[in-house]
Design a protein around this motif. Structure first.
Motif, PDB file in Angstrom:
ATOM      1  N   HIS A   9       0.825  -1.205   0.000  1.00  0.00           N
ATOM      2  CA  HIS A   9       0.000   0.000   0.000  1.00  0.00           C
ATOM      3  C   HIS A   9       0.860   1.256   0.000  1.00  0.00           C
ATOM      4  O   HIS A   9       0.851   2.019   0.950  1.00  0.00           O
ATOM      5  CB  HIS A   9      -0.945  -0.005   1.211  1.00  0.00           C
ATOM      6  N   THR A  10       1.561   1.452  -1.078  1.00  0.00           N
ATOM      7  CA  THR A  10       2.383   2.654  -1.173  1.00  0.00           C
ATOM      8  C   THR A  10       1.517   3.821  -1.631  1.00  0.00           C
ATOM      9  O   THR A  10       0.822   3.743  -2.638  1.00  0.00           O
ATOM     10  CB  THR A  10       3.545   2.447  -2.158  1.00  0.00           C
ATOM     11  N   CYS A  11       1.527   4.857  -0.877  1.00  0.00           N
ATOM     12  CA  CYS A  11       0.871   6.107  -1.227  1.00  0.00           C
ATOM     13  C   CYS A  11       1.419   7.159  -0.268  1.00  0.00           C
ATOM     14  O   CYS A  11       2.058   6.828   0.726  1.00  0.00           O
ATOM     15  CB  CYS A  11      -0.652   6.006  -1.176  1.00  0.00           C
ATOM     16  N   PRO A  12       1.196   8.427  -0.556  1.00  0.00           N
ATOM     17  CA  PRO A  12       1.792   9.469   0.282  1.00  0.00           C
ATOM     18  C   PRO A  12       1.173   9.538   1.681  1.00  0.00           C
ATOM     19  O   PRO A  12       0.035   9.129   1.889  1.00  0.00           O
ATOM     20  CB  PRO A  12       1.487  10.750  -0.492  1.00  0.00           C
ATOM     21  N   ASP A  13       1.984  10.057   2.610  1.00  0.00           N
ATOM     22  CA  ASP A  13       1.452  10.397   3.927  1.00  0.00           C
ATOM     23  C   ASP A  13       0.566  11.619   3.759  1.00  0.00           C
ATOM     24  O   ASP A  13       0.556  12.256   2.711  1.00  0.00           O
ATOM     25  CB  ASP A  13       2.583  10.736   4.903  1.00  0.00           C
ATOM     26  N   TRP A  64      -1.966   3.350   8.189  1.00  0.00           N
ATOM     27  CA  TRP A  64      -2.712   2.539   7.240  1.00  0.00           C
ATOM     28  C   TRP A  64      -3.133   3.391   6.068  1.00  0.00           C
ATOM     29  O   TRP A  64      -3.413   4.573   6.211  1.00  0.00           O
ATOM     30  CB  TRP A  64      -3.974   1.958   7.864  1.00  0.00           C
ATOM     31  N   ARG A  65      -3.238   2.741   4.930  1.00  0.00           N
ATOM     32  CA  ARG A  65      -3.770   3.411   3.749  1.00  0.00           C
ATOM     33  C   ARG A  65      -5.277   3.424   3.903  1.00  0.00           C
ATOM     34  O   ARG A  65      -5.909   2.377   4.030  1.00  0.00           O
ATOM     35  CB  ARG A  65      -3.388   2.671   2.478  1.00  0.00           C
ATOM     36  N   LEU A  66      -5.839   4.606   3.911  1.00  0.00           N
ATOM     37  CA  LEU A  66      -7.300   4.751   3.986  1.00  0.00           C
ATOM     38  C   LEU A  66      -7.759   5.484   2.744  1.00  0.00           C
ATOM     39  O   LEU A  66      -7.377   6.628   2.515  1.00  0.00           O
ATOM     40  CB  LEU A  66      -7.699   5.523   5.241  1.00  0.00           C
ATOM     41  N   ALA A 110      -4.604   8.300   1.349  1.00  0.00           N
ATOM     42  CA  ALA A 110      -3.244   8.486   1.865  1.00  0.00           C
ATOM     43  C   ALA A 110      -2.984   7.517   3.011  1.00  0.00           C
ATOM     44  O   ALA A 110      -3.870   6.782   3.434  1.00  0.00           O
ATOM     45  CB  ALA A 110      -3.064   9.928   2.351  1.00  0.00           C
ATOM     46  N   LEU A 111      -1.739   7.542   3.502  1.00  0.00           N
ATOM     47  CA  LEU A 111      -1.390   6.801   4.711  1.00  0.00           C
ATOM     48  C   LEU A 111      -1.726   7.664   5.914  1.00  0.00           C
ATOM     49  O   LEU A 111      -1.271   8.804   6.010  1.00  0.00           O
ATOM     50  CB  LEU A 111       0.094   6.450   4.734  1.00  0.00           C
TER      51      LEU A 111
END
Length: 125
Positions: free
Chosen positions: A14-18, A116-118, A64-65
């Motif tokens: 689950h790579t995505c920006p903070d 967590w990626r939401l 995002a995370l």
């Protein structure tokens, strides 16, 4: 669901920006609760029991995370750690969320802090 994976495997998938966005949930603002003996205290906190669940509907502003922090105060009990499970939209994201252990001894910092990626939109936690 990713129930058989660990936290590091979950993050790798689950790579995505903070995000700088902050979403706060008032303990008594639950959307659904099935728990005999639970009640809201005068300060707005929620007294929960060993059996049952509390669910919150949360509006996530962006995909995002998110860092999830849980603040708690352990009430009287057997002295054993409290065991809880955390689901996002009814799913266990990875195996460690099935048996979260919260110490009954007071600590200055919550022992539970994860990202967590939401996805954006309404989520049930």
């Amino acid at each position: 669901a990713y129930a058989d994976s660990d936290y590091d495997s979950y993050l790798a998938l689950h790579t995505c920006p903070d995000t700088e966005a902050e979403v706060r949930i008032a303990p008594a603002a639950y959307s659904r609760m099935e728990m005999d003996g639970a009640y809201t205290l005068e300060d707005g906190s929620l007294y929960t029991c060993a059996e049952g669940f509390v669910e919150y509907r949360v509006n996530i502003p962006e995909d995002a995370l998110y860092t999830v922090k849980i603040r708690y105060f352990p009430g009287a009990g057997t002295g054993a750690n409290m065991q809880r499970e955390l689901l996002i939209d009814g799913e266990l994201l990875y195996s460690a969320l099935e048996g979260l252990s919260f110490s009954r001894r007071w600590r200055a910092i919550s022992p539970f802090l994860r990202r967590w990626r939401l996805p954006r939109g309404a989520r049930y936690i």
